[in-house]
Every structure is written in C-alpha cells, then in structure tokens.
Scaffold this motif. Structure first.
Motif, PDB file in Angstrom:
ATOM      1  N   ALA A  23       6.996 -20.087  -1.799  1.00 58.70           N
ATOM      2  CA  ALA A  23       6.991 -20.101  -3.657  1.00 58.70           C
ATOM      3  C   ALA A  23       7.628 -19.089  -4.501  1.00 58.70           C
ATOM      4  O   ALA A  23       8.371 -19.116  -5.552  1.00 58.70           O
ATOM      5  N   ARG A  24       7.060 -17.603  -3.732  1.00 58.83           N
ATOM      6  CA  ARG A  24       7.013 -16.395  -4.266  1.00 58.83           C
ATOM      7  C   ARG A  24       9.021 -16.153  -4.571  1.00 58.83           C
ATOM      8  O   ARG A  24       9.392 -16.226  -5.337  1.00 58.83           O
ATOM      9  N   ARG A  25       9.944 -16.764  -3.262  1.00 55.57           N
ATOM     10  CA  ARG A  25      11.274 -15.949  -3.301  1.00 55.57           C
ATOM     11  C   ARG A  25      11.709 -17.056  -4.729  1.00 55.57           C
ATOM     12  O   ARG A  25      12.247 -16.818  -5.072  1.00 55.57           O
ATOM     13  N   SER A  26      11.069 -18.388  -4.725  1.00 59.17           N
ATOM     14  CA  SER A  26      11.556 -19.323  -5.181  1.00 59.17           C
ATOM     15  C   SER A  26      11.912 -18.995  -6.463  1.00 59.17           C
ATOM     16  O   SER A  26      12.562 -19.511  -7.382  1.00 59.17           O
ATOM     17  N   GLN A  55      12.385  -8.989 -14.536  1.00 55.05           N
ATOM     18  CA  GLN A  55      12.228  -7.458 -13.502  1.00 55.05           C
ATOM     19  C   GLN A  55      10.493  -7.612 -13.294  1.00 55.05           C
ATOM     20  O   GLN A  55      10.673  -6.589 -11.919  1.00 55.05           O
ATOM     21  N   PRO A  56       9.732  -7.813 -13.610  1.00 53.09           N
ATOM     22  CA  PRO A  56       8.934  -7.180 -13.014  1.00 53.09           C
ATOM     23  C   PRO A  56       7.907  -9.343 -11.840  1.00 53.09           C
ATOM     24  O   PRO A  56       7.727  -8.721 -10.960  1.00 53.09           O
ATOM     25  N   VAL A  62       8.230  -6.961  -4.107  1.00 49.82           N
ATOM     26  CA  VAL A  62       7.991  -6.219  -3.811  1.00 49.82           C
ATOM     27  C   VAL A  62       6.957  -5.530  -3.236  1.00 49.82           C
ATOM     28  O   VAL A  62       6.631  -6.006  -1.880  1.00 49.82           O
ATOM     29  N   THR A  63       6.583  -5.750  -3.797  1.00 47.82           N
ATOM     30  CA  THR A  63       4.599  -5.505  -3.787  1.00 47.82           C
ATOM     31  C   THR A  63       3.594  -6.670  -2.619  1.00 47.82           C
ATOM     32  O   THR A  63       2.747  -5.823  -1.574  1.00 47.82           O
ATOM     33  N   TYR A  67      10.719  -8.366  -0.472  1.00 48.10           N
ATOM     34  CA  TYR A  67      11.835  -8.488  -0.978  1.00 48.10           C
ATOM     35  C   TYR A  67      12.001  -6.725  -0.082  1.00 48.10           C
ATOM     36  O   TYR A  67      10.614  -6.237  -1.299  1.00 48.10           O
ATOM     37  N   HIS A  68      12.732  -6.459   0.127  1.00 47.18           N
ATOM     38  CA  HIS A  68      12.662  -4.671  -0.197  1.00 47.18           C
ATOM     39  C   HIS A  68      13.032  -3.828  -1.290  1.00 47.18           C
ATOM     40  O   HIS A  68      13.635  -4.385  -2.068  1.00 47.18           O
TER      41      HIS A  68
END
Length: 89
Positions: A23-26, A55-56, A62-63, A67-68
């Motif tokens: 869901a977050r990636r989407s 951006q946020p 990342v956090t 994602y790296h």
C-alpha cells in the motif's frame, strides 16, 4: 509450509507487512505519477505543488524501509531538476 508455532506467526506477520508495504509503495507511485503528469503538462506551479506533496511521502518510504535512502534521494533530485527546468523552458 510453516510447521512450528513460531514459523506460523512469522508467516502471518510477513503477510501483514507485505500488505502495508504494498500500500505504501502504491501511494508513493501515485504521488510520483502526479508529478510526472504535471511536468508533462508543462505547468510549473502544479508540478512544484505535486513535488512538495510527493517528497515527504517518498522520504517516509525510506524511514519505513520500503525504499533505500539513496534511491529516494535520487528520485527526488531528478524530479526537482525536471521541475526546475520547466521554469527556464
């Protein structure tokens, strides 16, 4: 197939994490697509606003481990360069 109680629990947890990360990636991809569409339309103010919203969300990925850090920084950097190029074009 998981046999021990511990491995069954880990399988359940992995399934939940997979759903959350998916869901977050989407959500991140949706924000990226909005920035891309604004850049394609040539509207610099809309592109800037979309980038500010994206951006946020990218950095939150990342956090949360989706994602790296370098991947997210690269994406943000390239998008901001393209938005900035709209001003000169």
């Amino acid at each position: 197939m998981a046999n021990t109680p511990q491995s069954k629990k880990r399988a359940r947890q992995a399934e939940k994490r997979y759903a959350v990360n998916k869901a977050r990636r989407s959500r991140i991809r949706t924000h990226l697509r909005k920035v891309e569409e604004a850049i394609a339309s040539g509207d610099q103010t809309a592109a800037q606003a979309a980038l500010q919203a994206a951006q946020p969300e990218i950095m939150r990925g990342v956090t949360k481990g989706v994602y790296h850090k370098n991947t997210a920084s690269r994406k943000v950097s390239r998008l901001s360069a393209r938005v900035k190029a709209l001003a000169t074009a």
